[in-house]
Design a protein around this motif. Structure first.
Motif, short mmCIF file in Angstrom:
data_model
loop_
_atom_site.label_atom_id
_atom_site.label_comp_id
_atom_site.label_asym_id
_atom_site.label_seq_id
_atom_site.Cartn_x
_atom_site.Cartn_y
_atom_site.Cartn_z
N ALA A 110 0.95 -1.15 -0.06
CA ALA A 110 0.01 0.01 0.11
C ALA A 110 0.95 1.09 -0.16
O ALA A 110 1.67 1.29 1.15
CB ALA A 110 -1.02 0.09 1.07
N THR A 111 1.05 1.89 -1.10
CA THR A 111 1.98 2.91 -1.42
C THR A 111 1.49 4.31 -1.53
O THR A 111 0.54 4.57 -2.27
CB THR A 111 2.68 2.74 -2.86
N THR A 112 2.17 5.09 -0.59
CA THR A 112 1.88 6.78 -0.60
C THR A 112 2.84 7.21 -1.31
O THR A 112 3.86 6.97 -0.77
CB THR A 112 1.60 7.20 0.68
N LEU A 113 2.79 7.99 -2.22
CA LEU A 113 3.77 8.81 -3.03
C LEU A 113 3.45 10.45 -2.61
O LEU A 113 2.62 10.79 -2.79
CB LEU A 113 3.80 8.63 -4.39
N VAL A 114 4.49 10.95 -2.11
CA VAL A 114 4.56 12.64 -1.57
C VAL A 114 5.37 13.13 -2.77
O VAL A 114 6.52 12.63 -2.80
CB VAL A 114 5.03 12.78 -0.35
N TYR A 127 -1.28 5.91 -4.00
CA TYR A 127 -2.15 6.91 -3.48
C TYR A 127 -1.14 8.42 -3.63
O TYR A 127 -0.18 8.27 -2.71
CB TYR A 127 -2.59 6.79 -1.97
N VAL A 128 -1.45 9.27 -4.20
CA VAL A 128 -0.55 10.21 -4.20
C VAL A 128 -0.85 11.53 -3.67
O VAL A 128 -1.99 12.06 -3.76
CB VAL A 128 -0.16 10.74 -5.94
N VAL A 129 0.12 12.16 -2.94
CA VAL A 129 -0.33 13.42 -2.19
C VAL A 129 0.54 14.48 -2.84
O VAL A 129 2.03 14.38 -2.88
CB VAL A 129 0.08 13.17 -0.60
N HIS A 130 0.17 15.59 -3.44
CA HIS A 130 0.82 16.36 -4.26
C HIS A 130 1.21 17.64 -3.09
O HIS A 130 0.14 18.19 -2.65
CB HIS A 130 -0.01 17.04 -5.20
#
Ligand code: CTP
Length: 282
Positions: A110-114, A127-130
């Protein structure tokens, strides 16, 4: 995987519910950005069926070594404002970090990309946080904890203007503006020192032009991370800003020299190494 209007998605209530879900370890897919039925544009479209199917298959598949694991990745440059129209930044494309997030997700994490501002599409199944600034990157990373692995591939701008002007700075004849600079927080060092919230495996990158391995070993110890992927950006390497990377993986066990390969292959290798290192989730 919601389908809604951009303002519904960005509404504070939706976003705080989303943060709560992420804190509970719920896996998020999408939404995609695009034209809305109501004539608006932005995030809120239901993710493509292929993407939803891919994430579910990776999550439940037997061949998903990182199933049940949470990964956090930083990517891209940061933009540090001078005034409402100007900023300090760098040439990072985000390509390596985005490829790593995609590779970890393919392994089932489960990957979050900031991500700072890039021209890249959001990687499938991530899941991308810009964000724009280094401080926002740090805040978003801390909000994404706990994680089993963190990979800091962003080219964080080292300094910011200590107080960005509220109005556009005007030209004044015979007078140059002075920018008072402050050092930005170090995301990699902060995650490495996050105490009981520290990811089990923390990975950094280093762009070096000389004494690559020695500099990387010193940087690994200064930052407190487990692995440092030193990246040869000397003009002779011919890799800076390009599609390939030549990596030296520095860890407490020593140095491993990888052959020159594409950034996508670097990402795949790294994701496999992360999976081998973390082992099967409890
Ligand atoms: N990094 C970070 N936050 C910062 C600066 C760097 O998270 N404010 C991370 C990068 O994502 C990378 C690593 O630290 O994983 C090394 O970045 P690099 O720019 O090579 O290191 P610096 O500390 O800036 O050292 P140098 O003096 O060599 O530029």
């Amino acid at each position: 995987a919601p389908a809604m209007n951009v303002r519904m998605w960005q509404h504070a209530a939706t976003q705080s519910n989303l943060t709560a879900l992420l804190e509970h370890g719920v896996r998020i897919i999408g939404p995609d950005e695009g034209d809305m039925a109501c004539g608006e544009f932005g995030p809120g479209r239901l993710a493509e069926p292929d993407e939803i199917a891919g994430v579910i298959t990776a999550y439940f598949g037997d061949s998903s070594p990182l199933a049940g694991r949470r990964a956090l990745v930083t990517s891209g440059p940061t933009h540090e404002p001078i005034d409402p129209v100007r900023y300090i930044a760098n040439h990072s494309s985000g390509r390596q970090g985005h490829a790593i997030a995609a590779a970890l997700a393919r392994q089932g994490a489960a990957t979050t990309l900031v991500s700072g501002p890039t021209n890249l599409p959001d990687p499938a199944g991530v899941y991308v946080v810009h964000i724009k600034t280094a401080q926002q990157m740090l805040d978003a990373c801390q909000a994404a904890l706990p994680a089993d692995v963190a990979v800091c591939a962003a080219a964080v701008t080292d300094w910011r203007v200590d107080t960005a002007a509220k109005e556009k700075v005007k030209k004044t004849k015979g007078k140059l503006p002075t920018l008072n600079m402050t050092e930005n927080p170090d995301v990699l060092a902060t995650l490495s020192a996050a105490g009981n919230k520290r990811p089990q495996l923390v990975v950094g990158f280093a762009a070096e032009t000389e004494n690559i391995v020695a500099n990387a070993q010193a940087k690994r110890e200064n930052k407190g991370c487990d692995w440092l992927l030193a990246n040869d950006v000397s003009p002779e390497s011919g890799t800076f800003g390009g599609a390939d990377n030549t990596i030296h993986l520095v860890s407490a066990d020593g140095v491993e020299n990888w052959p020159r390969m594409s950034k996508e292959d670097v990402a795949e290798q790294l994701a496999e190494r992360v999976a081998a290192s973390l082992g099967t989730a409890a």
